[in-house]
Design a protein around this motif. Structure first.
Motif, PDB file in Angstrom:
ATOM      1  N   UNK A 263       0.365  -1.249  -0.211  1.00 26.97           N
ATOM      2  CA  UNK A 263       0.214  -0.344  -0.107  1.00 26.97           C
ATOM      3  C   UNK A 263       0.624   1.101   0.036  1.00 26.97           C
ATOM      4  N   UNK A 264       1.833   0.810   0.497  1.00 29.55           N
ATOM      5  CA  UNK A 264       2.636   3.019   0.860  1.00 29.55           C
ATOM      6  C   UNK A 264       3.715   2.644  -1.018  1.00 29.55           C
ATOM      7  N   UNK A 265       3.757   1.665  -1.076  1.00 27.55           N
ATOM      8  CA  UNK A 265       4.679   1.623  -2.542  1.00 27.55           C
ATOM      9  C   UNK A 265       3.313   2.370  -3.637  1.00 27.55           C
ATOM     10  N   UNK A 266       2.497   1.150  -3.559  1.00 22.29           N
ATOM     11  CA  UNK A 266       1.526   2.032  -4.701  1.00 22.29           C
ATOM     12  C   UNK A 266       1.001   3.606  -3.782  1.00 22.29           C
ATOM     13  N   UNK A 267       1.054   3.562  -2.741  1.00 25.33           N
ATOM     14  CA  UNK A 267       1.135   5.257  -2.738  1.00 25.33           C
ATOM     15  C   UNK A 267       1.830   6.608  -3.633  1.00 25.33           C
ATOM     16  N   UNK A 268       3.424   5.911  -3.019  1.00 28.33           N
ATOM     17  CA  UNK A 268       4.096   7.116  -3.228  1.00 28.33           C
ATOM     18  C   UNK A 268       4.304   6.869  -4.994  1.00 28.33           C
ATOM     19  N   UNK A 269       3.943   5.402  -5.904  1.00 25.38           N
ATOM     20  CA  UNK A 269       3.713   5.552  -7.177  1.00 25.38           C
ATOM     21  C   UNK A 269       3.254   6.534  -7.809  1.00 25.38           C
ATOM     22  N   UNK A 270       1.275   6.791  -6.798  1.00 26.45           N
ATOM     23  CA  UNK A 270       0.515   7.686  -7.609  1.00 26.45           C
ATOM     24  C   UNK A 270       1.359   9.130  -6.652  1.00 26.45           C
ATOM     25  N   UNK A 271       1.639   9.106  -6.161  1.00 27.76           N
ATOM     26  CA  UNK A 271       2.314  10.072  -5.697  1.00 27.76           C
ATOM     27  C   UNK A 271       3.249  11.122  -6.730  1.00 27.76           C
ATOM     28  N   UNK A 272       4.374   9.919  -6.942  1.00 30.64           N
ATOM     29  CA  UNK A 272       5.375  10.101  -8.392  1.00 30.64           C
ATOM     30  C   UNK A 272       4.534  10.481  -9.502  1.00 30.64           C
ATOM     31  N   UNK A 273       3.659   9.874 -10.082  1.00 32.84           N
ATOM     32  CA  UNK A 273       3.102  10.108 -11.429  1.00 32.84           C
ATOM     33  C   UNK A 273       1.852  11.525 -10.748  1.00 32.84           C
ATOM     34  N   UNK A 274       1.515  11.605 -10.242  1.00 32.27           N
ATOM     35  CA  UNK A 274       1.019  12.373  -9.771  1.00 32.27           C
ATOM     36  C   UNK A 274       1.669  14.635  -9.596  1.00 32.27           C
ATOM     37  N   UNK A 275       3.263  13.439  -9.282  1.00 27.65           N
ATOM     38  CA  UNK A 275       4.175  15.354  -9.343  1.00 27.65           C
ATOM     39  C   UNK A 275       4.640  14.779 -11.203  1.00 27.65           C
ATOM     40  N   UNK A 276       4.995  14.141 -11.132  1.00 30.14           N
ATOM     41  CA  UNK A 276       5.250  14.166 -12.886  1.00 30.14           C
ATOM     42  C   UNK A 276       4.626  14.601 -13.683  1.00 30.14           C
ATOM     43  N   UNK A 277       3.075  14.179 -13.700  1.00 27.40           N
ATOM     44  CA  UNK A 277       1.629  14.941 -14.360  1.00 27.40           C
ATOM     45  C   UNK A 277       1.052  16.476 -14.152  1.00 27.40           C
ATOM     46  N   UNK A 278       1.468  16.093 -13.006  1.00 25.84           N
ATOM     47  CA  UNK A 278       1.457  17.988 -13.102  1.00 25.84           C
ATOM     48  C   UNK A 278       2.798  18.780 -13.371  1.00 25.84           C
ATOM     49  N   UNK A 279       4.158  18.745 -13.389  1.00 22.09           N
ATOM     50  CA  UNK A 279       5.425  18.347 -14.328  1.00 22.09           C
ATOM     51  C   UNK A 279       4.933  19.231 -15.318  1.00 22.09           C
ATOM     52  N   UNK A 280       4.756  18.204 -16.001  1.00 24.64           N
ATOM     53  CA  UNK A 280       4.287  18.102 -17.828  1.00 24.64           C
ATOM     54  C   UNK A 280       3.745  18.722 -17.591  1.00 24.64           C
ATOM     55  N   UNK A 281       2.122  18.993 -16.981  1.00 22.39           N
ATOM     56  CA  UNK A 281       1.449  20.580 -17.461  1.00 22.39           C
ATOM     57  C   UNK A 281       1.742  21.535 -17.612  1.00 22.39           C
ATOM     58  N   UNK A 282       2.663  21.642 -16.209  1.00 25.43           N
ATOM     59  CA  UNK A 282       2.758  23.135 -15.668  1.00 25.43           C
ATOM     60  C   UNK A 282       4.257  23.925 -17.200  1.00 25.43           C
TER      61      UNK A 282
END
Length: 726
Positions: free
Chosen positions: A539-558
């Protein structure tokens, strides 16, 4: 009642115990056990008190057991019930069968009270039209109104009209009972008929005396209180109907006499008539009725015919016919002095009317009430009520018979949920505190309790150590109920959150919509504890991957937004094109070198682990694997095991008002029996072909093979294979 509370006192009876739920419980399955129940040390009882509500048990039986009426059943009351029922029954062994009907032959006619109960049972069956019956059932006594004839004394101190008619030849007494019921209401007699008790009789005759005295005041001064005799009330109503309007007229005339200039303003202006002229007028029009009664002038009398406001002609004509002519004689107009004389004549009547007793009895005729008072009906009715109350014996015997029949059916069941908890720990019938079965998340929960106050219950229940789910249950045409279910099997991953829905089946088999409103978390099983560390890591790894993907997605949008803004700026003001950058091979070489170093480090670490593992003797390798698993899952499993061993039924019942006297454990095997999980039926066939199954991707296989190849390459480089072959 004296009960055994001293552990040092020895009982002459030999008790037998069995162990269940982690504690010793006494066996109660013989008549001698019942007879000596008072000798059993109460420290050995499972329960010392329980409420009379919220249980899956006959409420009427609980009311009969609750001799002090405090809403709780205590050990002394249970002991007294067992002693009494064993004394009046010839064969108490029938108590263990729990039959609905009590054979008359089982009642001990040689016992003084038993003989009375037998005679009462025979008489009751005769009343019910079953004189030849050999047994009397609970249903025969459910409606006791069928056992009491309204024309016979029954000891409740209530006299229906039928009793007055049957026991006396006094029509005045019968009439008085009917009048009391009609005016002050009734009380149901044991026969089910409306009747009169002493309080209503006293209240009626007190009111009758007050009403008679009130009428006497008018009779003493008829010319003052009733100037028109029987027509005074109607005349006063006619007078009051026009009083405000006549007072208004004479007040206007007095103002006009005070100042002649006021006369014009006190009479309707031309504008008022102009406004009325455009309307469809009638004598009942609001605008016409609002005009003065007649034209005001200094010292002018009120005309009773000509010059009167058309809207008030009818009420004034009634005043002339009902009030003026009878009191003052015929006349065409009424002066202010005459009007004031009429008002004074009705003042005494109004004062007398205001003193009228506020009782429904005041609606009865004075002559009718005085006839009852003069005949001393009150004393005769009170004597009849006292006579009925003195005949308490029959009612007491009926109550005792009902108590015996219900104890014969229910007492042993209560003992198996009070002195012991055998019904709860046996695989047969459910305990009286189990409300039903909750189906939720592919499991069935058998330990469900009704909850009257969820806040109070939730404060104490967590001490039980069980995983608890509180549900609000609703069913059409039924009042909603709240239950708490103990989850003692399966797991709780993403299972219970407020708002989830299930179905609750009560003990009558009725289904209720159940909605989760509160969850109290606790370990459910050791199996769940074994997998919980891995699930937490996943669950922790999944949450970290989700956070990483969300941050990367936000950076791409920026970056995309910044690029669009920069392109717009360049389009508005074009700049000279920058020369193309040359390919920097050193930069990319550094990147690939870093990736190679990382892979090498990972491979070296894995190779070291594999080397150490493969260097072990074959018999030690499984031990290493087991040791790693124990190291990871052991603490969680050990903690869960200790907590599961401490699960206790007591706090769940104590939170509902019980007084549990022992640690009634819910261990792991018993907990698994209380909660069923979904399983395919024995012999069922199962097809694994799923047309909507997720497609298998080869990436996992390729990654595993790549890791194996890297480890093998590192081992080969280190000469591990040569050493193994030699």
């Amino acid at each position: 009642m004296k009960v055994n509370t001293n552990s040092d006192r020895r009982s002459a009876h030999t008790w037998r115990f069995f162990r269940s739920g982690g504690f010793d419980q006494v066996r109660i399955d013989t008549v001698d056990d019942l007879r000596h129940l008072g000798e059993l040390d109460q420290k050995l009882w499972s329960v010392l008190a329980c409420p009379t509500s919220g249980l899956e048990f006959d409420s009427r039986t609980l009311q009969l057991l609750d001799t002090d009426g405090d809403g709780r059943i205590r050990a002394p009351e249970v002991i007294a019930a067992a002693r009494w029922v064993c004394a009046v029954l010839k064969d108490p062994d029938g108590l263990f069968r729990g039959a609905d009907a009590l054979p008359l032959a089982a009642i001990d006619s040689a016992h003084p009270e038993g003989g009375k109960l037998l005679a009462t049972a025979q008489k009751a069956l005769a009343y019910l039209g079953k004189p030849e019956a050999s047994a009397i059932a609970v249903a025969d006594l459910a409606d006791t109104t069928r056992l009491f004839a309204p024309g016979h004394f029954n000891g409740d101190g209530i006299v229906p009209a039928e009793l007055a008619a049957e026991t006396t030849s006094d029509p005045a007494l019968v009439k008085a009972v009917g009048l009391i019921v009609d005016t002050l209401g009734s009380v149901d007699d044991r026969s089910g008929q409306p009747g009169v008790d002493q309080d209503r009789a006293d209240a009626f005759f007190a009111a009758a005396r007050a009403v008679s005295d009130w009428h006497a005041r008018a009779e003493a001064e008829p010319q003052t209180v009733l100037p028109l005799g029987e027509a005074t009330a109607e005349a006063a109503a006619v007078f009051d109907a026009v009083r405000a309007k006549v007072d208004d007229y004479f007040t206007r005339c007095r103002l006009a006499a005070f100042d002649e200039r006021a006369a014009t303003a006190l009479n309707p202006a031309d504008a008022a008539y102009a406004e009325l002229s455009v309307q469809t007028l009638g004598t009942d029009a609001a605008g016409v009725a609002a005009l003065p009664l007649a034209r005001a002038a200094p010292g002018r009398a009120l005309p009773l015919g000509e010059g009167l406001n058309p809207a008030w002609e009818g009420p004034v004509a009634a005043l002339q016919a009902r009030v003026i002519e009878p009191l003052l004689g015929a006349r065409a107009e009424l002066s202010q002095a005459e009007w004031q004389d009429l008002a004074a004549r009705f003042a005494a009547y109004r004062a007398w009317l205001a003193a009228k007793p506020a009782s429904p009895v005041a609606a009865l005729a004075a002559a009718e009430l005085r006839a009852l008072l003069d005949a001393d009906v009150h004393a005769r009715l009170s004597a009849l009520i006292a006579q009925d109350r003195a005949a308490e014996t029959a009612a007491v015997q009926i109550d005792a018979l009902e108590r015996l029949v219900r104890y014969h059916r229910d007492l042993v069941t209560l003992l198996r949920n009070f002195v012991t908890l055998s019904d709860f720990y046996d695989a047969g019938d459910k305990a009286i505190f189990q409300a039903g079965t909750l189906y939720l998340d592919q499991r069935s929960c058998e330990l469900c309790l009704r909850v009257a106050d969820m806040g109070r219950h939730a404060a104490l229940a967590p001490l039980s150590g069980a995983y608890l789910v509180y549900c609000q249950c609703a069913r059409q045409d039924e009042a909603p109920i709240t239950i708490v279910a103990a989850m003692t099997g399966g797991d709780a991953d993403e299972m219970m959150v407020p708002g989830r829905n299930g179905v609750f089946y009560d003990r009558q088999g009725r289904d209720w919509n159940a909605s989760v409103v509160k969850v109290v978390e606790a370990p459910i099983s050791v199996r769940q504890a074994f997998w919980s560390p891995y699930k937490r890591v996943g669950r922790m790894i999944g949450e970290q991957l989700q956070k990483f993907a969300a941050s990367r997605d936000k950076a791409v949008d920026a970056r995309a937004a910044a690029g669009v803004a920069e392109a717009g700026t360049k389009a508005a003001a074009p700049a000279p094109a920058a020369p193309p950058q040359a390919f920097d091979i050193a930069k990319f070489a550094g990147i690939f070198a870093a990736i190679g170093l990382a892979l090498g480090a990972i491979g070296t670490a894995l190779a070291a682990v594999a080397t150490g593992f493969l260097s072990l003797p074959a018999w030690q390798m499984p031990l290493v694997v087991i040791g790693v698993v124990v190291l990871i899952s052991g603490p969680s499993m050990l903690l869960a095991w200790f907590k599961l061993r401490q699960r206790n039924l007591g706090p769940l019942l104590d939170a509902n008002g019980w007084a549990v006297n022992t640690r009634a454990r819910i261990n792991i095997p018993f907990g698994a029996a209380l909660t069923g999980v979904a399983a395919l039926p024995p012999g069922a066939s199962r097809s694994l072909a799923d047309p909507y199954a997720d497609k298998q991707r080869p990436w996992g296989t390729w990654m595993f093979l790549l890791i194996v190849a890297v480890i093998a390459f590192v081992l080969w480089q280190q000469g591990m294979f040569e050493r193994l072959s030699s």
